[in-house]
Design an enzyme around this catalytic site. Structure first.
Site, PDB file in Angstrom:
ATOM      1  N   HIS A  67      82.770 -13.767  52.952  1.00 62.84           N
ATOM      2  CA  HIS A  67      81.546 -14.427  53.442  1.00 62.84           C
ATOM      3  C   HIS A  67      80.724 -15.036  52.314  1.00 62.84           C
ATOM      4  O   HIS A  67      80.689 -14.529  51.190  1.00 62.84           O
ATOM      5  CB  HIS A  67      80.719 -13.487  54.316  1.00 62.84           C
ATOM      6  CG  HIS A  67      80.068 -12.325  53.646  1.00 62.84           C
ATOM      7  ND1 HIS A  67      78.798 -12.392  53.091  1.00 62.84           N
ATOM      8  CD2 HIS A  67      80.463 -11.045  53.459  1.00 62.84           C
ATOM      9  CE1 HIS A  67      78.459 -11.210  52.618  1.00 62.84           C
ATOM     10  NE2 HIS A  67      79.450 -10.373  52.810  1.00 62.84           N
ATOM     11  N   ASP A 177      77.718  -9.309  46.430  1.00 64.15           N
ATOM     12  CA  ASP A 177      78.004  -9.178  47.861  1.00 64.15           C
ATOM     13  C   ASP A 177      77.655 -10.494  48.530  1.00 64.15           C
ATOM     14  O   ASP A 177      76.493 -10.755  48.799  1.00 64.15           O
ATOM     15  CB  ASP A 177      77.188  -8.020  48.429  1.00 64.15           C
ATOM     16  CG  ASP A 177      77.403  -7.792  49.912  1.00 64.15           C
ATOM     17  OD1 ASP A 177      78.310  -8.413  50.483  1.00 64.15           O
ATOM     18  OD2 ASP A 177      76.651  -6.989  50.494  1.00 64.15           O
ATOM     19  N   GLU A 207      77.623 -13.219  57.848  1.00 63.87           N
ATOM     20  CA  GLU A 207      78.195 -11.872  57.904  1.00 63.87           C
ATOM     21  C   GLU A 207      77.109 -10.816  57.839  1.00 63.87           C
ATOM     22  O   GLU A 207      77.187  -9.770  58.506  1.00 63.87           O
ATOM     23  CB  GLU A 207      79.186 -11.687  56.749  1.00 63.87           C
ATOM     24  CG  GLU A 207      80.019 -10.399  56.832  1.00 63.87           C
ATOM     25  CD  GLU A 207      79.350  -9.192  56.172  1.00 63.87           C
ATOM     26  OE1 GLU A 207      79.865  -8.062  56.330  1.00 63.87           O
ATOM     27  OE2 GLU A 207      78.304  -9.360  55.507  1.00 63.87           O
ATOM     28  N   GLU A 208      76.084 -11.072  57.035  1.00 62.66           N
ATOM     29  CA  GLU A 208      75.051 -10.067  56.799  1.00 62.66           C
ATOM     30  C   GLU A 208      74.158  -9.823  58.003  1.00 62.66           C
ATOM     31  O   GLU A 208      73.355  -8.889  58.002  1.00 62.66           O
ATOM     32  CB  GLU A 208      74.186 -10.474  55.596  1.00 62.66           C
ATOM     33  CG  GLU A 208      74.917 -10.486  54.257  1.00 62.66           C
ATOM     34  CD  GLU A 208      75.286  -9.103  53.742  1.00 62.66           C
ATOM     35  OE1 GLU A 208      74.984  -8.114  54.443  1.00 62.66           O
ATOM     36  OE2 GLU A 208      75.866  -9.013  52.649  1.00 62.66           O
ATOM     37  N   ASP A 230      85.677  -8.035  50.907  1.00 61.07           N
ATOM     38  CA  ASP A 230      84.247  -7.749  50.794  1.00 61.07           C
ATOM     39  C   ASP A 230      84.056  -6.691  49.719  1.00 61.07           C
ATOM     40  O   ASP A 230      85.007  -6.009  49.326  1.00 61.07           O
ATOM     41  CB  ASP A 230      83.667  -7.261  52.124  1.00 61.07           C
ATOM     42  CG  ASP A 230      82.199  -7.629  52.303  1.00 61.07           C
ATOM     43  OD1 ASP A 230      81.493  -7.784  51.283  1.00 61.07           O
ATOM     44  OD2 ASP A 230      81.758  -7.754  53.465  1.00 61.07           O
ATOM     45  N   HIS A 318      73.138  -4.495  47.652  1.00 60.07           N
ATOM     46  CA  HIS A 318      71.906  -5.017  48.255  1.00 60.07           C
ATOM     47  C   HIS A 318      70.707  -4.845  47.323  1.00 60.07           C
ATOM     48  O   HIS A 318      69.581  -4.566  47.766  1.00 60.07           O
ATOM     49  CB  HIS A 318      71.646  -4.386  49.627  1.00 60.07           C
ATOM     50  CG  HIS A 318      72.553  -4.932  50.693  1.00 60.07           C
ATOM     51  ND1 HIS A 318      72.234  -4.904  52.028  1.00 60.07           N
ATOM     52  CD2 HIS A 318      73.778  -5.528  50.615  1.00 60.07           C
ATOM     53  CE1 HIS A 318      73.222  -5.459  52.730  1.00 60.07           C
ATOM     54  NE2 HIS A 318      74.169  -5.840  51.883  1.00 60.07           N
TER      55      HIS A 318
END
Length: 351
Positions: A67, A177, A207-208, A230, A318
């Site tokens: 992604h 990410d 995706e998130e 991922d 994150h």
């Protein structure tokens, strides 16, 4: 610094470029540029997914997905005093947002702001004990109220401002990410020549916020086999028991067995293991107790599909200091390229 074979400048470009869910435009431009140089056909769908296809010698097709989007924010209000309030796009832990610099992406260009943090000795006990929440975050734009409202509008996007650097044996920055896996996919695509099967390299969106791009793309492509890329958790840091590490930096690429959204096909992950063993590629198994990936998006949209996933172990997910080991990145590229090069369409993945 450990030795590595990949193009650090491309990884740096991808990670430092902004692209929140639904607004992946700048990253999409880089992906299209790379696909156009190394695949037979490039197309973009209505959601913004980009697919670069290398035609094979059979009708059998494999989809590989990573992604493009990173977690970020959307401006929901600008106060009379000139501060921007935010709505989260993706899963943020508000504790990591204090004292961070951000970029507000307006129609007229990028504007710098800071998420301030008052001096701790000026806080009351009640303020110190208050739980951090994204809704309580304010971006200081350095402007008076009138100028701020003329400059920044509701709906403008916000991303963290951070550079990607080498740190010992690691690379660290924002948006690893999932840009480090997007990067691994692009690097693997460069190595694939005259495959036995058709390979669709898919850079997905949103995706998130719920695997939305992959779910739509799974219908359009209808592949015979899907492999997602991922990042995954590496809690190999002080404060965690060994059983909670999930993966460990420097121990190789991750072959996913399960996460919160999918249980991978046993025959697929065993073949990934066998290819890694044959090619002497370092790997580790990944069992992620929570969180999902595009793997599930393909499995849920067009019938029963065999799916697998390869993961880059990453610390501090994150946050703006996400960190991966350079040798794990190399191993991820090597395993994906070797798996695709040996896929004939004749492996039986039915259970």
């Amino acid at each position: 610094m450990a030795d590595y074979d990949f193009d650090f400048e491309l990884l740096k470009e991808l990670t430092e470029t902004s692209g929140v869910p639904g607004y992946e435009d700048r990253v999409r431009d880089i992906v299209r540029r790379e696909f156009e140089a190394h695949t037979d056909e490039v197309r973009t769908d209505a959601m913004g997914n980009v697919v670069g296809t290398i035609e094979g010698d059979s009708d059998y097709s494999v989809a590989v997905a990573a992604h493009m989007d990173e977690i970020g924010f959307m401006v929901r209000h600008v106060t009379d005093e000139g501060f921007a309030q935010l709505d989260a796009l993706g899963g943020w832990d508000a504790r990591v947002l204090k004292a961070q610099r951000v970029q507000v992406h307006t129609e007229d260009g990028d504007v710098t702001g800071v998420i301030g943090s008052p001096p701790p000795h000026t806080l009351s006990e009640e303020q110190k004990e208050k739980k951090d929440e994204v809704k309580d975050v304010y971006v200081d734009l350095g402007l008076d109220g009138e100028t701020a409202r003329e400059t920044v509008s509701v709906g403008d996007l916000v991303t963290m401002e951070q550079t990607t650097v080498e740190m010992g044996d690691h690379v660290t920055g924002k948006a690893l990410d999932d840009r480090v896996c997007l990067f691994a996919m692009l690097e693997a695509a460069k190595r694939i020549e005259d495959p036995d099967v058709t390979v669709h390299f898919a850079a997905t969106v949103q995706e998130e916020v719920g695997l939305r791009g992959a779910e739509a793309l799974g219908v359009d492509l209808d592949p015979d086999l899907a492999i997602a890329l991922d990042v995954t958790v590496a809690n190999d840091v002080p404060g965690f028991e060994a059983g909670d590490h999930v993966t460990k930096l420097g121990d190789g690429t991750g072959i996913k067995l399960k996460d919160g959204s999918v249980i991978t096909n046993p025959k697929v992950h065993r073949r990934l293991r066998d290819v890694a063993d044959e090619e002497d590629i370092e790997y580790q198994y990944e069992i992620l107790p929570a969180g999902g990936t595009d793997t599930a998006g393909f499995q849920n949209t067009h019938g029963a599909k065999p799916v697998g996933a390869i993961s880059v172990p990453t610390r501090y997910l994150h946050t703006v200091t996400e960190s991966a080991h350079v040798e794990d990145v190399d191993a991820t590229i090597d395993l994906l390229a070797a798996f695709l090069a040996t896929e004939t369409g004749e492996h039986d993945y039915t259970l």
